[in-house]
Write an enzyme that holds these catalytic residues in place. Structure first.
Site, PDB file in Angstrom:
ATOM      1  N   LYS A 245     -20.461 -25.445 -17.816  1.00  0.00           N
ATOM      2  CA  LYS A 245     -20.690 -24.431 -16.790  1.00  0.00           C
ATOM      3  C   LYS A 245     -20.318 -25.011 -15.446  1.00  0.00           C
ATOM      4  O   LYS A 245     -20.342 -26.224 -15.248  1.00  0.00           O
ATOM      5  CB  LYS A 245     -22.168 -24.006 -16.773  1.00  0.00           C
ATOM      6  CG  LYS A 245     -22.391 -22.600 -16.238  1.00  0.00           C
ATOM      7  CD  LYS A 245     -21.991 -21.549 -17.255  1.00  0.00           C
ATOM      8  CE  LYS A 245     -22.317 -20.144 -16.761  1.00  0.00           C
ATOM      9  NZ  LYS A 245     -22.055 -19.133 -17.807  1.00  0.00           N
TER      10      LYS A 245
ATOM     11  N   THR B 204     -18.512  -8.921 -23.041  1.00  0.00           N
ATOM     12  CA  THR B 204     -19.931  -9.278 -23.002  1.00  0.00           C
ATOM     13  C   THR B 204     -20.795  -8.034 -23.145  1.00  0.00           C
ATOM     14  O   THR B 204     -21.762  -7.998 -23.919  1.00  0.00           O
ATOM     15  CB  THR B 204     -20.275 -10.019 -21.697  1.00  0.00           C
ATOM     16  OG1 THR B 204     -19.440 -11.173 -21.575  1.00  0.00           O
ATOM     17  CG2 THR B 204     -21.731 -10.460 -21.699  1.00  0.00           C
TER      18      THR B 204
ATOM     19  N   LYS C 138     -24.861 -21.177 -27.547  1.00  0.00           N
ATOM     20  CA  LYS C 138     -24.184 -19.890 -27.749  1.00  0.00           C
ATOM     21  C   LYS C 138     -22.917 -20.066 -28.592  1.00  0.00           C
ATOM     22  O   LYS C 138     -22.669 -19.310 -29.547  1.00  0.00           O
ATOM     23  CB  LYS C 138     -23.842 -19.282 -26.386  1.00  0.00           C
ATOM     24  CG  LYS C 138     -23.365 -17.847 -26.416  1.00  0.00           C
ATOM     25  CD  LYS C 138     -23.071 -17.341 -25.007  1.00  0.00           C
ATOM     26  CE  LYS C 138     -24.296 -17.394 -24.117  1.00  0.00           C
ATOM     27  NZ  LYS C 138     -24.038 -16.825 -22.777  1.00  0.00           N
TER      28      LYS C 138
ATOM     29  N   SER D  57     -13.336 -14.773 -25.186  1.00  0.00           N
ATOM     30  CA  SER D  57     -12.672 -15.892 -24.502  1.00  0.00           C
ATOM     31  C   SER D  57     -11.983 -16.795 -25.529  1.00  0.00           C
ATOM     32  O   SER D  57     -10.867 -17.269 -25.300  1.00  0.00           O
ATOM     33  CB  SER D  57     -13.681 -16.702 -23.698  1.00  0.00           C
ATOM     34  OG  SER D  57     -13.991 -16.076 -22.476  1.00  0.00           O
TER      35      SER D  57
ATOM     36  N   LYS E 240     -16.748 -25.123 -22.805  1.00  0.00           N
ATOM     37  CA  LYS E 240     -16.451 -23.733 -22.494  1.00  0.00           C
ATOM     38  C   LYS E 240     -17.606 -23.169 -21.678  1.00  0.00           C
ATOM     39  O   LYS E 240     -18.765 -23.318 -22.054  1.00  0.00           O
ATOM     40  CB  LYS E 240     -16.295 -22.897 -23.776  1.00  0.00           C
ATOM     41  CG  LYS E 240     -15.807 -21.474 -23.504  1.00  0.00           C
ATOM     42  CD  LYS E 240     -14.331 -21.489 -23.228  1.00  0.00           C
ATOM     43  CE  LYS E 240     -13.799 -20.130 -22.793  1.00  0.00           C
ATOM     44  NZ  LYS E 240     -14.089 -19.853 -21.365  1.00  0.00           N
TER      45      LYS E 240
END
Length: 424
Positions: free
Chosen positions: A114, A198, A102, A357, A78
């Site tokens: 990423k 966020t 995270k 998400s 993710k």
């Protein structure tokens, strides 16, 4: 026909050094040994792809794109996709590693990944950006999927980018696959509350951090560096909490007022002009002055490495909540700690995006959608629970919040890997 080829890839960046240093510190505290560090320092899979682009004027340019899957011991990869001129493979490696921590810290069943394309989106038309996105998606399509690796928006990308990615992937599969990306428009399976998640998460933990150091949020002061997807929402939610936002900046400049900016008016102004520059409700200042403003709370919400040894000693905020990934370098962390500045680390502070998400992914898989109030409530509950857990761990073990958070995350990832075992 004119053909432009990108410059050679940059050498290793400090951001990857910082990520590896943080991992090494956590492994040492946990007593896990060098073999664990070697395993967790190396990405499980990474790809570099060429993206030939036909420009609107008929010329052809070749861009470079990346996707790194750092770890998937706890679930599918993710992580966001960024379009930025500074993107290189080492930056993506570092960001993927931070995504692993995270997700583990917030107990979301994902690993870290990423991606990015080295391109400045401001220099390209919408049609060109669509072509870049679709070609990039087709190149990494074998590596992504709702049970493999789920991209999301990041710097320089947005919900439209995710819609293009979802459509490109779905065309290749022959049916619509809503769960392949998150951060999509509501009309194609996005989640209510995702756009500001966020920012909302940053403010939820920042408020708790202020209270922890004895500062009441009502009447406290703040500065926000970056007025994009994260910083803009953070300024808005801080104002709603009664915090006076004295200074903000974007890529073009910065504004300040001692009485506190009218954030609603500033947002309306930015919608028209595209920048905070020359906002009539504040005085212009140098962008770097936002980082050293005399405030209770600083939210660096742009890019990595903005607080370093050259300016860390000038930071006057009592609390720094990292809205961006890696905005404080490892060396600057030591300076801030010595000066009594409490740093809420990125893997905790800006984790609200990955939490929602996850909610979006769950909703897509179930074809059942939650209300915005439900999403916001579940998000804040998760963020505050994580804050309390990290604070308790840090206090019990006499560690900084960053090292405590990293230790908690690394241990969870390692335990998952240990119980699964090595193959073959």
């Amino acid at each position: 026909m004119t053909v432009t080829i990108e410059k050679p890839e940059a050498t290793e960046t400090n951001v990857l050094d910082d990520a590896r240093t943080q991992l090494a510190q956590a492994v040492e505290v946990l007593g896990l040994g060098p073999e664990v560090h070697a395993m967790l320092a190396a990405p499980r899979r990474e790809v570099s792809v060429s993206i030939p682009l036909r420009r609107d004027d008929g010329s052809v340019e070749v861009l470079r794109g990346y996707r790194v899957q750092h770890n998937y011991s706890r679930g599918p990869g993710k992580g966001g996709v960024r379009f930025d001129a500074r993107v290189d493979l080492d930056e993506v490696r570092a960001l993927a590693m931070w995504m692993t921590w995270k997700c583990a810290l917030l107990d979301v069943p994902y690993g870290g990944a990423k991606g990015g394309v080295r391109v400045d989106p401001r220099g390209y038309s919408k049609a060109e950006l669509e072509r870049i996105t679709r070609r990039y998606t087709s190149e990494i399509a074998p590596l992504i999927g709702p049970n493999q690796d789920i991209p999301a928006p990041d710097v320089g990308t947005d919900e439209q980018t995710m819609a293009w990615m979802m459509d490109t992937y779905s065309v290749g599969r022959g049916h619509t696959v809503l769960g392949v990306v998150t951060g999509k428009p509501i009309s194609v399976g996005g989640s209510l509350g995702r756009a500001g998640s966020t920012s909302r998460g940053v403010v939820a933990v920042a408020v708790e951090a202020l209270r922890h150091v004895g500062i009441a949020p009502e009447g406290a002061t703040a500065a926000v560096q970056g007025f994009g997807k994260v910083g803009r929402g953070a300024a808005r939610f801080l104002a709603q909490e009664g915090v006076r936002v004295l200074a903000v900046s974007d890529v073009n400049g910065a504004v300040h007022t001692a009485d506190g900016l009218d954030i609603a008016a500033l947002e309306a102004y930015v919608d028209v002009t595209g920048s905070v520059v020359d906002f009539p409700g504040g005085a212009p200042i140098q962008s770097e002055e936002v980082l050293t403003a005399d405030v209770d709370l600083l939210v660096p919400a742009a890019v990595e490495g903005v607080i370093h040894t050259g300016n860390a000693g000038q930071v006057r905020a009592r609390v720094v909540a990292e809205g961006a990934n890696g905005p404080v370098t490892t060396a600057a962390d030591e300076v801030l700690s010595a000066n009594g500045v409490l740093v809420v680390p990125d893997i905790l502070a800006n984790a609200g995006g990955v939490v929602v998400s996850y909610f979006e992914w769950v909703q897509a898989n179930q074809s059942y959608w939650w209300s915005e109030a439900e999403v916001d409530e579940r998000l804040v509950e998760r963020m505050i629970r994580a804050w309390n857990d990290v604070l308790a761990y840090a206090t019990a073990n006499q560690l900084s919040l960053r090292l405590a958070a990293t230790c908690m995350a690394v241990e969870r990832v390692y335990r998952a890997h240990e119980v699964r075992g090595l193959y073959p």
